[in-house]
Design an enzyme around this catalytic site. Structure first.
Site, PDB file in Angstrom:
ATOM      1  CG  ASP A  69       9.114  -4.952   2.151  1.00  0.00           C
ATOM      2  OD1 ASP A  69       7.875  -4.875   1.994  1.00  0.00           O
ATOM      3  OD2 ASP A  69       9.928  -4.483   1.330  1.00  0.00           O
ATOM      4  CE1 TYR A  81       3.671  -1.071  -5.537  1.00  0.00           C
ATOM      5  CE2 TYR A  81       3.600   0.803  -4.053  1.00  0.00           C
ATOM      6  CZ  TYR A  81       4.321  -0.188  -4.701  1.00  0.00           C
ATOM      7  OH  TYR A  81       5.676  -0.298  -4.483  1.00  0.00           O
ATOM      8  NE  ARG A 119       7.490 -10.584 -10.420  1.00  0.00           N
ATOM      9  CZ  ARG A 119       7.389  -9.601  -9.516  1.00  0.00           C
ATOM     10  NH1 ARG A 119       7.750  -9.823  -8.266  1.00  0.00           N
ATOM     11  NH2 ARG A 119       6.936  -8.401  -9.856  1.00  0.00           N
TER      12      ARG A 119
END
Length: 407
Positions: free
Chosen positions: A198, A221, A366
């Site tokens: 991934d 995206y 984050r």
């Protein structure tokens, strides 16, 4: 590698002024005064993407109608856009196709990997991105295969022991830790197993060499700035593509789709993993967004992202915050994760100040550092504001403590 950091805001401004990527910021339609550090989750729009989207809708769709499949090149857009992404992940132009979602592509690849693996056992680590875990679980149930959900960092060990099919992120979505793909693929080869990678948090911010891997999927995206819900991509190395088949043999993956044959004959290479009609409007925006990467090497992108992340870690340490991300001067993805028990409210307080990061339960804050539009001055401003929010207790407000649906 970063060896020294700016010691003041003015130093940051000076370093940004000398940055060869600084001019790329003007390509983005970012609101004035907003500091966007959430590109690891949803990249911002580029001016070209917005203009291309309007052209595709108002001219090609509204005026050209069905003729645009040929006249505007719609029929080849998924393939051509995939070829442009291939450069950013170290793949061949005929090995990448834009199609479907990451979840769907992971399912297709993990199912197809059964043709390559000595064992049908599926392996997933319990700190893997949730959708990857759900896909592994669903595929195991559907095929009545054994599923091994193992502890973090045990996936390769179990792959070495049992063979099978391991679904693994190249960059951990929480910590930004980077997997050693080369060593992992050696384990897969020796065990007769297969890894489905991934690349969602790696594409556009790391220098990758996908020639060492066989199968991967990723999103567009995040760092590629394709837009909310932009289609994902799928990578299948050329030497294995014709040895495996998609479990979802859609019309667009047929060798001759416009012959309208009753029986399926897969196209050659990665094209056989196409499924339904490609989403042309989203694809058009993505294709234009990729213009922002022209003339830049993945190595340059990674170097700047790491330097910004190093600087963030150095400032976070000064205000007493701990991080689970790889340490300064260590390879990591494009984001840094800091921890605080009141992380959600703290992020909301920063957003109210025009500084957008994000939160992941239970306590992870984050901050993403896209090398195309983020600079050292942005990192300084964000960490300075974060320190102030902590010092003043500004986060401790009912407005900031109330959880929204999307965190």
């Amino acid at each position: 590698m970063t060896t020294s950091f700016p010691s003041s805001f003015d130093d940051c401004v000076a370093r940004d002024r000398d940055d060869p990527l600084a001019e790329r910021r003007d390509l983005f339609a970012l609101p004035d005064g907003l500091l966007y550090l959430d590109g690891h989750s949803l990249g911002p729009a580029t001016h070209k993407a917005l203009a291309r989207l309007e052209q595709a809708a108002k001219d090609e769709w509204a005026q050209g109608l069905i003729r645009s499949w040929n006249d505007a090149g719609w029929i080849d857009l998924a393939r051509d856009t995939g070829a442009r992404i291939a450069r950013l992940i170290g793949a061949g132009p005929d090995e990448v196709l834009v199609c479907d979602s990451v979840s769907t592509n992971l399912f297709k690849l993990a199912a197809a990997a059964r043709d390559l693996s000595a064992s049908p056992t599926l392996i997933i680590e319990e700190d893997e991105f949730p959708t990857d875990q759900y896909i592994a679980e669903g595929l195991a149930q559907l095929t009545k295969s054994n599923l091994l959900r193992v502890r973090p960092d045990e996936g390769l060990q179990r792959l070495a022991e049992t063979g099978g099919i391991l679904i693994r992120s190249a960059v951990n979505y929480r910590t930004a830790a980077v997997a050693d793909m080369k060593e992992a693929e050696k384990v897969a080869d020796l065990s007769g197993g297969v890894i489905v990678w991934d690349l969602s948090h790696a594409t556009g911010v790391l220098a990758l060499d996908m020639s060492i891997a066989r199968l991967a999927a990723g999103c567009t995206y995040k760092y590629l700035n394709g837009g909310p819900g932009a289609p994902a991509f799928i990578y299948v190395r050329q030497d294995v593509a014709n040895r495996i088949t998609s479990p979802l043999p859609g019309w667009m993956g047929h060798k001759s789709p416009f012959n309208f044959a009753s029986h399926y004959e897969p196209a050659d290479g990665v094209a056989r993993f196409a499924n339904g009609t490609p989403p042309i409007l989203s694809l058009s925006a993505l294709a234009a967004a990729l213009d922002a990467f022209e003339g830049i090497t993945p190595a340059e992108l990674e170097a700047k992202a790491r330097a910004l992340g190093d600087f963030c870690l150095s400032l976070a340490e000064k205000i007493g915050l701990q991080s689970s991300s790889p340490a300064i001067s260590t390879r990591r993805g494009g984001h840094v994760t800091l921890h605080h028990e009141n992380g959600y409210a703290i992020i909301q307080a920063l957003i109210a100040r025009g500084i957008i990061g994000d939160f992941r339960s239970p306590d992870a804050m984050r901050f993403g550092f896209s090398p195309l539009y983020t600079g050292f001055a942005d990192v300084w401003r964000a960490m300075d504001a974060l320190g102030d929010v902590l010092k003043t207790g500004e986060w401790d407000s009912p407005t900031f403590l109330a959880r929204a649906k999307v965190t």
